[in-house]
Design a protein around this motif. Structure first.
Motif, PDB file in Angstrom:
ATOM      1  N   GLU A  35     -25.311  70.213  21.067  1.00  0.00           N
ATOM      2  CA  GLU A  35     -26.352  70.633  21.711  1.00  0.00           C
ATOM      3  C   GLU A  35     -27.098  71.710  20.825  1.00  0.00           C
ATOM      4  OE1 GLU A  35     -27.834  73.313  25.792  1.00  0.00           O
ATOM      5  OE2 GLU A  35     -25.813  72.969  25.296  1.00  0.00           O
ATOM      6  N   ILE A  36     -26.240  72.475  20.094  1.00  0.00           N
ATOM      7  CA  ILE A  36     -27.042  73.329  18.827  1.00  0.00           C
ATOM      8  C   ILE A  36     -27.581  72.236  18.009  1.00  0.00           C
ATOM      9  CG2 ILE A  36     -26.474  74.850  17.106  1.00  0.00           C
ATOM     10  CD1 ILE A  36     -24.229  76.089  18.757  1.00  0.00           C
ATOM     11  N   LEU A  37     -26.830  71.326  17.478  1.00  0.00           N
ATOM     12  CA  LEU A  37     -27.223  70.294  16.369  1.00  0.00           C
ATOM     13  C   LEU A  37     -28.704  69.947  16.939  1.00  0.00           C
ATOM     14  CD1 LEU A  37     -27.261  68.701  13.831  1.00  0.00           C
ATOM     15  CD2 LEU A  37     -25.539  67.117  15.051  1.00  0.00           C
ATOM     16  N   ARG A  38     -28.798  69.399  18.079  1.00  0.00           N
ATOM     17  CA  ARG A  38     -29.843  68.753  18.628  1.00  0.00           C
ATOM     18  C   ARG A  38     -31.135  69.729  18.512  1.00  0.00           C
ATOM     19  NH1 ARG A  38     -26.789  65.117  23.121  1.00  0.00           N
ATOM     20  NH2 ARG A  38     -26.827  62.852  21.864  1.00  0.00           N
ATOM     21  N   GLY A  39     -30.752  71.002  19.067  1.00  0.00           N
ATOM     22  CA  GLY A  39     -31.909  71.903  19.136  1.00  0.00           C
ATOM     23  C   GLY A  39     -32.320  72.577  17.785  1.00  0.00           C
ATOM     24  N   VAL A  85     -22.856  62.663  14.515  1.00  0.00           N
ATOM     25  CA  VAL A  85     -24.313  62.311  13.613  1.00  0.00           C
ATOM     26  C   VAL A  85     -24.807  61.187  14.521  1.00  0.00           C
ATOM     27  CG1 VAL A  85     -25.116  61.730  11.584  1.00  0.00           C
ATOM     28  CG2 VAL A  85     -23.187  63.240  11.437  1.00  0.00           C
ATOM     29  N   ARG A  86     -24.137  60.071  14.818  1.00  0.00           N
ATOM     30  CA  ARG A  86     -24.610  59.129  15.415  1.00  0.00           C
ATOM     31  C   ARG A  86     -25.246  59.323  16.606  1.00  0.00           C
ATOM     32  NH1 ARG A  86     -20.559  56.131  15.223  1.00  0.00           N
ATOM     33  NH2 ARG A  86     -21.018  55.083  12.910  1.00  0.00           N
ATOM     34  N   ALA A  87     -24.815  60.222  17.596  1.00  0.00           N
ATOM     35  CA  ALA A  87     -25.174  60.842  18.612  1.00  0.00           C
ATOM     36  C   ALA A  87     -26.586  61.447  18.650  1.00  0.00           C
ATOM     37  CB  ALA A  87     -24.457  61.625  19.671  1.00  0.00           C
ATOM     38  N   GLU A  90     -29.550  59.299  17.646  1.00  0.00           N
ATOM     39  CA  GLU A  90     -30.432  58.723  18.746  1.00  0.00           C
ATOM     40  C   GLU A  90     -31.633  59.142  19.408  1.00  0.00           C
ATOM     41  OE1 GLU A  90     -27.462  58.888  22.196  1.00  0.00           O
ATOM     42  OE2 GLU A  90     -25.946  57.426  21.007  1.00  0.00           O
ATOM     43  N   GLY A  91     -31.805  60.519  18.978  1.00  0.00           N
ATOM     44  CA  GLY A  91     -32.991  61.152  19.279  1.00  0.00           C
ATOM     45  C   GLY A  91     -33.854  61.736  18.115  1.00  0.00           C
ATOM     46  N   ASP A  92     -33.347  61.630  16.875  1.00  0.00           N
ATOM     47  CA  ASP A  92     -34.019  62.403  15.746  1.00  0.00           C
ATOM     48  C   ASP A  92     -33.536  61.245  14.637  1.00  0.00           C
ATOM     49  OD1 ASP A  92     -34.485  63.728  13.213  1.00  0.00           O
ATOM     50  OD2 ASP A  92     -34.364  65.462  14.485  1.00  0.00           O
ATOM     51  N   ASN A  93     -34.597  60.790  14.132  1.00  0.00           N
ATOM     52  CA  ASN A  93     -34.418  59.744  12.853  1.00  0.00           C
ATOM     53  C   ASN A  93     -35.026  60.490  11.599  1.00  0.00           C
ATOM     54  OD1 ASN A  93     -33.183  57.387  11.833  1.00  0.00           O
ATOM     55  ND2 ASN A  93     -35.337  56.394  11.823  1.00  0.00           N
ATOM     56  N   GLN A 120     -24.177  54.424   7.826  1.00  0.00           N
ATOM     57  CA  GLN A 120     -24.587  53.909   9.005  1.00  0.00           C
ATOM     58  C   GLN A 120     -24.657  54.936  10.277  1.00  0.00           C
ATOM     59  OE1 GLN A 120     -21.424  50.895   9.670  1.00  0.00           O
ATOM     60  NE2 GLN A 120     -22.316  49.344   8.313  1.00  0.00           N
ATOM     61  N   ALA A 121     -24.005  56.031  10.202  1.00  0.00           N
ATOM     62  CA  ALA A 121     -24.033  56.746  11.399  1.00  0.00           C
ATOM     63  C   ALA A 121     -25.321  57.604  11.106  1.00  0.00           C
ATOM     64  CB  ALA A 121     -22.835  57.919  11.320  1.00  0.00           C
ATOM     65  N   GLY A 122     -25.981  57.631  10.152  1.00  0.00           N
ATOM     66  CA  GLY A 122     -26.846  58.508   9.639  1.00  0.00           C
ATOM     67  C   GLY A 122     -26.986  59.552   8.799  1.00  0.00           C
ATOM     68  N   VAL A 123     -25.955  59.891   8.153  1.00  0.00           N
ATOM     69  CA  VAL A 123     -25.663  60.706   7.275  1.00  0.00           C
ATOM     70  C   VAL A 123     -26.566  60.360   6.143  1.00  0.00           C
ATOM     71  CG1 VAL A 123     -24.038  61.848   5.726  1.00  0.00           C
ATOM     72  CG2 VAL A 123     -23.588  61.473   8.095  1.00  0.00           C
ATOM     73  N   ASP A 124     -27.045  61.382   5.247  1.00  0.00           N
ATOM     74  CA  ASP A 124     -28.014  61.406   4.331  1.00  0.00           C
ATOM     75  C   ASP A 124     -27.385  61.953   2.758  1.00  0.00           C
ATOM     76  OD1 ASP A 124     -30.439  60.540   5.604  1.00  0.00           O
ATOM     77  OD2 ASP A 124     -30.258  62.330   6.621  1.00  0.00           O
TER      78      ASP A 124
END
Length: 271
Positions: A35-39, A85-87, A90-93, A120-124
């Motif tokens: 939740e913190i990450l998404r915010g 990270v994959r989750a 789903e809302g931030d690319n 693949q999970a979305g790590v940069d």
């Protein structure tokens, strides 16, 4: 072009530095840390560092050590951090994600498999605190092949003669460890930062992020103005820790961290 380069290029065009907050995965549990990450992006994060909990975080001070222990008790593994990270993706690319941690879990996972799965999970990008340049071939080729930036650490006592060697193969940005010591202890002075960065800029045109000891909005603003980014870690984790009851989150946990992040972001943007 990587998300990291894209973001730094955009901020340079805006004429400002970046804010890079840190959170420890699974601290104090998966739901709260996610939740913190998404915010964080809406609260002002330009890039985000996610710490991978490890049992022996030798570069970290008591605050992040305690966060790592809480994360491990909550069930964090490297595989589960990638799922987190994959989750988020789903809302931030767009927001760049950098994993910061230690070599042992990656080595146990298998460097080639890890780099593929992380990308693949979305790590940069990757910051592997205890991986010296002399042993970077363990993962460097796999990381580059998967499009992951390898972020190098430079310390105040890194000799000028060693800088070209350490920075060879670096990408994304350079992480300047502003103090000789562990995280969350003291803060480098403005004079120390002003004197340190020019010698690094002579060796590389990569953005420079300043971390270790950046705790206040004013310090973050100065670091982002003197360098190209400010990394804030222990200050946010300290705030999180004060909201816990018996190690569990409360209604204040998420909003307290994000409110503090907004205050720091406002100072960085004002710089």
């Amino acid at each position: 072009m990587s998300r990291i380069k894209t973001r730094f290029d955009a901020l340079k065009a805006e004429g400002r530095g970046a804010l890079i907050p840190y959170l420890q995965a699974y601290d104090p549990d998966l739901e709260t840390s996610l939740e913190i990450l998404r915010g964080m992006p809406a609260a002002g994060a330009d890039l985000i560092e996610i710490g991978v909990p490890f049992s022996d975080p030798s570069a970290d001070g008591p605050t992040i050590q305690a966060a790592a222990l809480r994360g491990l008790k909550a069930g964090a593994t490297l595989t589960k951090v990638l799922e987190m990270v994959r989750a988020f993706r789903e809302g931030d690319n767009e927001t760049p994600i950098i994993l910061m941690g230690y070599l042992n879990p990656i080595d146990s996972y298998g460097p080639a498999r890890f780099c593929k799965d992380a990308a693949q999970a979305g790590v940069d990008g990757l910051i592997i605190v205890d991986l010296p340049k002399e042993e970077a071939d363990l993962i460097e080729g796999d990381a580059q092949g998967s499009g992951l930036d390898i972020i190098r650490l430079i310390a105040p006592n890194t000799p000028d003669a060693r800088l070209p060697y350490v920075l060879d193969g670096a990408s994304g940005f350079i992480y300047y460890v502003s103090i000789t010591g562990i995280t969350g202890t003291r803060t480098a002075s403005e004079d120390e930062l002003a004197n340190a960065l020019p010698r690094i800029r002579k060796m590389s045109d990569l953005p420079i992020a300043i971390g270790f000891g950046i705790r206040t909005p004013e310090q973050a603003a100065y670091a982002s103005r003197t360098g190209d980014a400010a990394v804030v870690a222990s200050a946010l984790i300290s705030t999180l820790a004060t909201t816990l009851e018996n190690g569990r989150p409360t209604a204040q946990t998420v909003p307290s961290v994000l409110t503090q992040l907004k205050e720091i972001a406002s100072a960085v943007r004002g710089a």
